[in-house]
Design a protein around this motif. Structure first.
Motif, mmCIF file in Angstrom:
data_model
loop_
_atom_site.group_PDB
_atom_site.id
_atom_site.type_symbol
_atom_site.label_atom_id
_atom_site.label_comp_id
_atom_site.label_asym_id
_atom_site.label_seq_id
_atom_site.Cartn_x
_atom_site.Cartn_y
_atom_site.Cartn_z
ATOM 1 N N CYS A 24 15.777 -5.336 19.884
ATOM 2 C CA CYS A 24 16.191 -6.077 18.695
ATOM 3 C C CYS A 24 14.918 -6.744 18.563
ATOM 4 O O CYS A 24 14.149 -7.427 19.125
ATOM 5 N N HIS A 39 14.981 -9.586 16.848
ATOM 6 C CA HIS A 39 15.079 -11.001 16.854
ATOM 7 C C HIS A 39 14.261 -11.802 17.941
ATOM 8 O O HIS A 39 13.432 -12.428 17.675
ATOM 9 N N ALA A 40 14.908 -11.173 19.113
ATOM 10 C CA ALA A 40 14.075 -11.838 20.316
ATOM 11 C C ALA A 40 13.941 -10.868 21.730
ATOM 12 O O ALA A 40 13.915 -11.414 22.570
ATOM 13 N N GLY A 41 13.952 -9.576 21.243
ATOM 14 C CA GLY A 41 13.699 -8.620 21.950
ATOM 15 C C GLY A 41 15.080 -8.151 22.892
ATOM 16 O O GLY A 41 14.670 -7.538 24.122
ATOM 17 N N GLY A 42 16.369 -8.520 22.643
ATOM 18 C CA GLY A 42 17.197 -8.018 23.284
ATOM 19 C C GLY A 42 17.365 -6.358 23.595
ATOM 20 O O GLY A 42 16.788 -5.935 22.523
ATOM 21 N N ILE A 65 22.480 -9.891 22.573
ATOM 22 C CA ILE A 65 21.922 -11.262 23.208
ATOM 23 C C ILE A 65 22.480 -12.561 22.089
ATOM 24 O O ILE A 65 22.825 -13.609 22.775
ATOM 25 N N HIS A 66 22.203 -12.487 20.836
ATOM 26 C CA HIS A 66 22.725 -13.585 20.007
ATOM 27 C C HIS A 66 23.621 -12.910 19.082
ATOM 28 O O HIS A 66 23.826 -13.643 17.916
ATOM 29 N N ARG A 67 24.064 -11.680 19.190
ATOM 30 C CA ARG A 67 25.107 -10.873 18.361
ATOM 31 C C ARG A 67 24.775 -10.897 16.837
ATOM 32 O O ARG A 67 25.480 -10.998 15.926
ATOM 33 N N TRP A 68 23.182 -10.759 16.703
ATOM 34 C CA TRP A 68 22.942 -10.379 15.311
ATOM 35 C C TRP A 68 23.208 -9.020 15.119
ATOM 36 O O TRP A 68 23.627 -8.204 16.002
ATOM 37 N N CYS A 118 23.735 -6.897 18.630
ATOM 38 C CA CYS A 118 22.853 -6.997 19.796
ATOM 39 C C CYS A 118 23.645 -8.146 20.704
ATOM 40 O O CYS A 118 24.327 -9.132 20.326
HETATM 41 S S1 FES Z 1 17.790 -10.915 20.605
HETATM 42 FE FE1 FES Z 1 18.974 -9.665 19.438
HETATM 43 S S2 FES Z 1 19.978 -11.218 18.186
HETATM 44 FE FE2 FES Z 1 18.758 -12.514 19.594
#
Ligand code: FES
Length: 111
Positions: free
Chosen positions: A44, A46-49, A65-68, A63
């Protein structure tokens, strides 16, 4: 476009599941959403999920991790995210699933 075999037919993920594969030196996620196969980058932006733990909803990849959310058609992030993921073309052939990679100008120059 150069095509690389990603999976044998029997290895293609079942409906609504995600499989991680390595193709052409890149780690990808092969996603089966309602029997439509999509190949995406595996991490991802966003933050590597890792998308292998994600799921699909309304044609989007979520995703874990934070559901983006990212469109499985265009790769675009949902409104307000301002990001995107790479989507790779796929082709189901007689012997399995292939993924296409754009050839860079650098590769063309030296091949
Ligand atoms: S790491 Fe994927 S939404 Fe934050």
């Amino acid at each position: 476009m150069k095509w690389f075999k990603a999976l044998n037919k029997i290895q293609i993920p079942n409906s609504d599941s995600i499989k991680t594969v390595e193709v052409n030196g890149k780690q990808l996620c092969i996603i089966n959403n309602d029997n439509k196969i999509t190949a995406t980058q595996s991490y991802c932006p966003h933050a590597g999920g890792h998308f292998s733990g994600g799921w699909c909803k309304n044609g989007n990849l979520i995703c874990p991790i934070h559901r983006w959310e990212y469109s499985l058609t265009t790769g675009r992030g949902a409104e307000g995210q301002g990001d995107y993921i790479n989507i790779y073309p796929t082709e189901l052939r007689e012997d399995g699933l292939y993924v296409g990679f754009e050839e860079s100008w650098w590769n063309k120059l030296w091949s």
